[in-house]
Design a protein around this motif. Structure first.
Motif, mmCIF file in Angstrom:
data_model
loop_
_atom_site.group_PDB
_atom_site.id
_atom_site.type_symbol
_atom_site.label_atom_id
_atom_site.label_comp_id
_atom_site.label_asym_id
_atom_site.label_seq_id
_atom_site.Cartn_x
_atom_site.Cartn_y
_atom_site.Cartn_z
ATOM 1 N N ALA A 144 23.277 -65.738 11.113
ATOM 2 C CA ALA A 144 22.014 -65.145 11.558
ATOM 3 C C ALA A 144 22.075 -63.621 11.488
ATOM 4 O O ALA A 144 21.074 -62.958 11.176
ATOM 5 C CB ALA A 144 21.695 -65.605 12.971
ATOM 6 N N ASP A 145 23.249 -63.057 11.765
ATOM 7 C CA ASP A 145 23.401 -61.606 11.763
ATOM 8 C C ASP A 145 23.234 -61.003 10.365
ATOM 9 O O ASP A 145 23.036 -59.782 10.232
ATOM 10 C CB ASP A 145 24.768 -61.222 12.329
ATOM 11 C CG ASP A 145 24.861 -61.442 13.831
ATOM 12 O OD1 ASP A 145 23.803 -61.603 14.472
ATOM 13 O OD2 ASP A 145 25.988 -61.465 14.355
ATOM 14 N N LEU A 146 23.319 -61.838 9.330
ATOM 15 C CA LEU A 146 23.106 -61.330 7.980
ATOM 16 C C LEU A 146 21.722 -60.712 7.819
ATOM 17 O O LEU A 146 21.517 -59.829 6.973
ATOM 18 C CB LEU A 146 23.280 -62.465 6.962
ATOM 19 C CG LEU A 146 24.700 -62.974 6.709
ATOM 20 C CD1 LEU A 146 24.655 -64.237 5.868
ATOM 21 C CD2 LEU A 146 25.529 -61.902 6.008
ATOM 22 N N PHE A 147 20.782 -61.184 8.635
ATOM 23 C CA PHE A 147 19.405 -60.739 8.497
ATOM 24 C C PHE A 147 19.042 -59.639 9.499
ATOM 25 O O PHE A 147 17.873 -59.293 9.639
ATOM 26 C CB PHE A 147 18.466 -61.948 8.641
ATOM 27 C CG PHE A 147 18.751 -63.022 7.630
ATOM 28 C CD1 PHE A 147 18.192 -62.952 6.361
ATOM 29 C CD2 PHE A 147 19.615 -64.067 7.926
ATOM 30 C CE1 PHE A 147 18.475 -63.929 5.407
ATOM 31 C CE2 PHE A 147 19.890 -65.049 6.983
ATOM 32 C CZ PHE A 147 19.327 -64.978 5.716
ATOM 33 N N ASP A 148 20.071 -59.119 10.176
ATOM 34 C CA ASP A 148 19.883 -57.979 11.074
ATOM 35 C C ASP A 148 20.328 -56.724 10.330
ATOM 36 O O ASP A 148 21.523 -56.437 10.209
ATOM 37 C CB ASP A 148 20.706 -58.177 12.350
ATOM 38 C CG ASP A 148 20.460 -57.092 13.387
ATOM 39 O OD1 ASP A 148 19.905 -56.036 13.021
ATOM 40 O OD2 ASP A 148 20.833 -57.296 14.563
ATOM 41 N N ASP A 149 19.360 -55.982 9.816
ATOM 42 C CA ASP A 149 19.677 -54.823 8.980
ATOM 43 C C ASP A 149 20.525 -53.790 9.712
ATOM 44 O O ASP A 149 21.293 -53.044 9.091
ATOM 45 C CB ASP A 149 18.388 -54.171 8.481
ATOM 46 C CG ASP A 149 17.615 -55.058 7.512
ATOM 47 O OD1 ASP A 149 18.254 -55.938 6.901
ATOM 48 O OD2 ASP A 149 16.390 -54.888 7.392
ATOM 49 N N ALA A 150 20.396 -53.742 11.039
ATOM 50 C CA ALA A 150 21.131 -52.741 11.807
ATOM 51 C C ALA A 150 22.635 -52.999 11.820
ATOM 52 O O ALA A 150 23.419 -52.088 12.098
ATOM 53 C CB ALA A 150 20.601 -52.693 13.239
ATOM 54 N N LYS A 151 23.052 -54.230 11.508
ATOM 55 C CA LYS A 151 24.483 -54.569 11.573
ATOM 56 C C LYS A 151 25.201 -54.350 10.245
ATOM 57 O O LYS A 151 26.432 -54.387 10.196
ATOM 58 C CB LYS A 151 24.642 -56.011 12.050
ATOM 59 C CG LYS A 151 24.172 -56.210 13.486
ATOM 60 C CD LYS A 151 24.546 -57.575 14.029
ATOM 61 C CE LYS A 151 24.165 -57.665 15.512
ATOM 62 N NZ LYS A 151 24.523 -58.979 16.115
ATOM 63 N N HIS A 152 24.452 -54.196 9.153
ATOM 64 C CA HIS A 152 25.044 -53.872 7.849
ATOM 65 C C HIS A 152 26.134 -54.871 7.456
ATOM 66 O O HIS A 152 27.253 -54.489 7.088
ATOM 67 C CB HIS A 152 25.614 -52.449 7.862
ATOM 68 C CG HIS A 152 24.618 -51.405 8.255
ATOM 69 N ND1 HIS A 152 23.547 -51.028 7.467
ATOM 70 C CD2 HIS A 152 24.513 -50.676 9.407
ATOM 71 C CE1 HIS A 152 22.843 -50.104 8.078
ATOM 72 N NE2 HIS A 152 23.390 -49.869 9.262
ATOM 73 N N ILE A 153 25.823 -56.164 7.540
ATOM 74 C CA ILE A 153 26.774 -57.228 7.207
ATOM 75 C C ILE A 153 26.474 -57.755 5.809
ATOM 76 O O ILE A 153 25.320 -57.998 5.459
ATOM 77 C CB ILE A 153 26.682 -58.364 8.242
ATOM 78 C CG1 ILE A 153 27.114 -57.848 9.617
ATOM 79 C CG2 ILE A 153 27.539 -59.550 7.826
ATOM 80 C CD1 ILE A 153 26.811 -58.807 10.734
ATOM 81 N N ASP A 154 27.526 -57.954 5.034
ATOM 82 C CA ASP A 154 27.354 -58.431 3.660
ATOM 83 C C ASP A 154 27.525 -59.939 3.535
ATOM 84 O O ASP A 154 26.873 -60.573 2.698
ATOM 85 C CB ASP A 154 28.376 -57.741 2.739
ATOM 86 C CG ASP A 154 28.267 -56.228 2.799
ATOM 87 O OD1 ASP A 154 27.135 -55.719 2.682
ATOM 88 O OD2 ASP A 154 29.309 -55.574 2.988
ATOM 89 N N ALA A 155 28.421 -60.517 4.328
ATOM 90 C CA ALA A 155 28.696 -61.947 4.232
ATOM 91 C C ALA A 155 29.102 -62.470 5.603
ATOM 92 O O ALA A 155 29.391 -61.698 6.523
ATOM 93 C CB ALA A 155 29.793 -62.229 3.208
ATOM 94 N N ALA A 156 29.126 -63.795 5.724
ATOM 95 C CA ALA A 156 29.459 -64.399 7.012
ATOM 96 C C ALA A 156 30.315 -65.643 6.807
ATOM 97 O O ALA A 156 30.132 -66.387 5.838
ATOM 98 C CB ALA A 156 28.186 -64.770 7.777
ATOM 99 N N ILE A 157 31.257 -65.833 7.732
ATOM 100 C CA ILE A 157 32.023 -67.082 7.809
ATOM 101 C C ILE A 157 31.201 -68.039 8.660
ATOM 102 O O ILE A 157 30.837 -67.727 9.795
ATOM 103 C CB ILE A 157 33.393 -66.847 8.456
ATOM 104 C CG1 ILE A 157 34.178 -65.818 7.670
ATOM 105 C CG2 ILE A 157 34.168 -68.148 8.571
ATOM 106 C CD1 ILE A 157 35.406 -65.300 8.413
#
Length: 317
Positions: A144-157
Motif C-alpha cells: 500500500a505504501d507504494l502509492f504514498d508519494d511522500a514515502k518515495h518507495i520503489d518496491a515492496a516485499i
C-alpha cells in the motif's frame, strides 16, 4: 413471530486484507462468514478481545526462522483475561512488487515488514546490492505504501496474491531465503473453560523464577522433566522491573487434563511466584506427544489411589 438473526462473531486480525494473519484466520472453520476486523497492531487486536469488541483475535506468536514474536509474548504475559484456543501454521513466502512500469533495475528503496525483510535479505542483496530498506507495519501495508508519494518507495516485499488487492506488478517470486519457513499463529479469546484433549495437544504458560540463584531455571525445567513432559518452546523475556529479572514463555506437549501435564503445572504453581496459564489447545501439526509408560494417566491415578488407601488404612492386599 420471526426470530432476530444471531449476532455475527467478530475476529480481529493484523490487517489490511491479504496478510499472513488473514491467511491463518481463513483456517478457522467457525470464523467463516463472520465479521473480520483488521487492526494495525497486536496490542489493538488483544485489547479488542479484552474489551469485548471482538470475540477472538488471531496473532502471530512464533516463526520457524526468527523464533518467538516477542511483542506477542509480552502482551500475553501482561494482559489478563486471555486464553489461547487454537494454533495455525502458515507457510511463509514473499514476492517483490512495484507499481506498473517499474523494473528491478529502477529499485533503490524497498518497503517491507522487518521480519519479512530479514528473511529476504540474501535475494535482495544479490539483486539490488545498493538498495535501502523502508520498514512497514505489515507486508500488505508495504504494498500500500507504494502509492504514498511522500514515502518515495520503489518496491515492496509482500505476500503472494497481493496483486489481487492492489494495482501492482510482481517483479520476482520466492524471495525467502528458507523455503521451509513457517509462521505459527494462535487464536486468542477471553478466558473460557478448557476443551477436551484430542491426543495431539499443546499447553502454553508463562512462569517467573522465584529468585535469581544458581539452578533456579533447572528447578523450573525439572517440574516438566520428572513428569515426562516435553517442551516445544522455552523463551526468556525481561520482566522489566530491574536488570536480570526474566519470565519464561513455555509450550509443553500435552493437555492440562493429561495427568502428567496437570501434575507438572501444579509443581510450577507451587514453585513460581507468578504463573500465567495461556491455554491447552489442539496442535496444528496434529503430532501426538510421546512419553514412557511410567507417565501414563493410569500410573498417576494409581499412585493417588494408593496414597488415599494408605491414609485411610485400607489394606492394599
Amino acid at each position: 413471530m420471526s426470530q432476530r438473526p444471531s449476532r455475527l462473531r467478530r475476529y480481529s486480525y493484523l490487517g489490511p486484507a491479504g496478510t499472513f494473519t488473514e491467511a491463518a484466520l481463513k483456517q478457522v472453520e467457525e470464523a467463516r462468514g463472520q465479521d473480520w476486523h483488521p487492526v494495525t497492531n497486536l496490542g489493538e487486536a488483544l485489547n479488542d478481545v479484552v474489551s469485548g469488541a471482538s470475540d477472538a483475535a488471531m496473532i502471530a506468536i512464533e516463526n520457524s526462522i526468527d523464533g518467538g514474536v516477542t511483542v506477542a509474548q509480552d502482551l500475553l504475559a501482561t494482559i489478563p483475561g486471555l486464553r489461547i484456543i487454537g494454533e495455525y501454521l502458515v507457510p511463509v513466502d514473499f514476492v517483490l512488487v512495484a507499481r506498473p512500469g517499474v523494473a528491478i533495475e529502477d529499485i533503490s528503496v524497498v518497503a517491507g515488514h522487518p521480519v519479512a525483510y530479514g528473511q529476504c535479505r540474501t535475494w535482495l542483496d544479490e539483486a539490488r546490492p545498493t538498495h535501502r530498506h523502508m520498514p512497514a507495519t505489515s507486508n500488505v501495508q508495504a504494498a500500500a505504501d507504494l502509492f504514498d508519494d511522500a514515502k518515495h518507495i520503489d518496491a515492496a516485499i509482500a505476500p503472494p496474491g497481493i496483486e489481487d488487492h492492489y494495482d501492482v506488478e510482481v517483479l520476482a517470486r520466492n524471495l525467502a531465503d528458507n523455503p521451509d519457513a513457517v509462521t505459527r499463529f494462535v487464536l486468542v479469546s477471553r478466558v473460557v473453560p478448557v476443551g477436551e484433549p484430542t491426543g495431539a495437544d499443546k499447553t502454553s504458560l508463562i512462569a517467573e523464577l522465584p529468585e535469581d540463584r544458581s539452578g533456579a531455571l533447572l528447578d523450573l525445567l525439572e517440574q516438566f522433566a520428572t513428569r515426562g513432559v516435553n517442551l516445544t518452546l522455552l523463551a526468556s523475556r525481561p520482566i522489566g522491573d530491574r536488570m536480570g529479572r526474566y519470565r519464561f514463555v513455555i509450550d509443553a506437549e500435552g493437555h492440562i487434563k493429561d495427568e502428567r501435564v496437570a501434575d507438572a503445572l501444579l509443581g510450577v504453581k507451587r514453585w513460581s511466584p507468578n504463573v500465567v496459564f495461556l491455554g491447552s489447545y489442539p496442535r496444528a501439526d496434529k503430532i501426538s506427544a510421546e512419553f514412557r509408560p511410567v507417565h501414563d494417566n493410569d500410573r498417576f491415578r494409581d499412585a493417588r489411589d494408593w496414597l488415599r488407601e494408605v491414609i485411610e488404612g485400607v489394606d492394599p492386599a
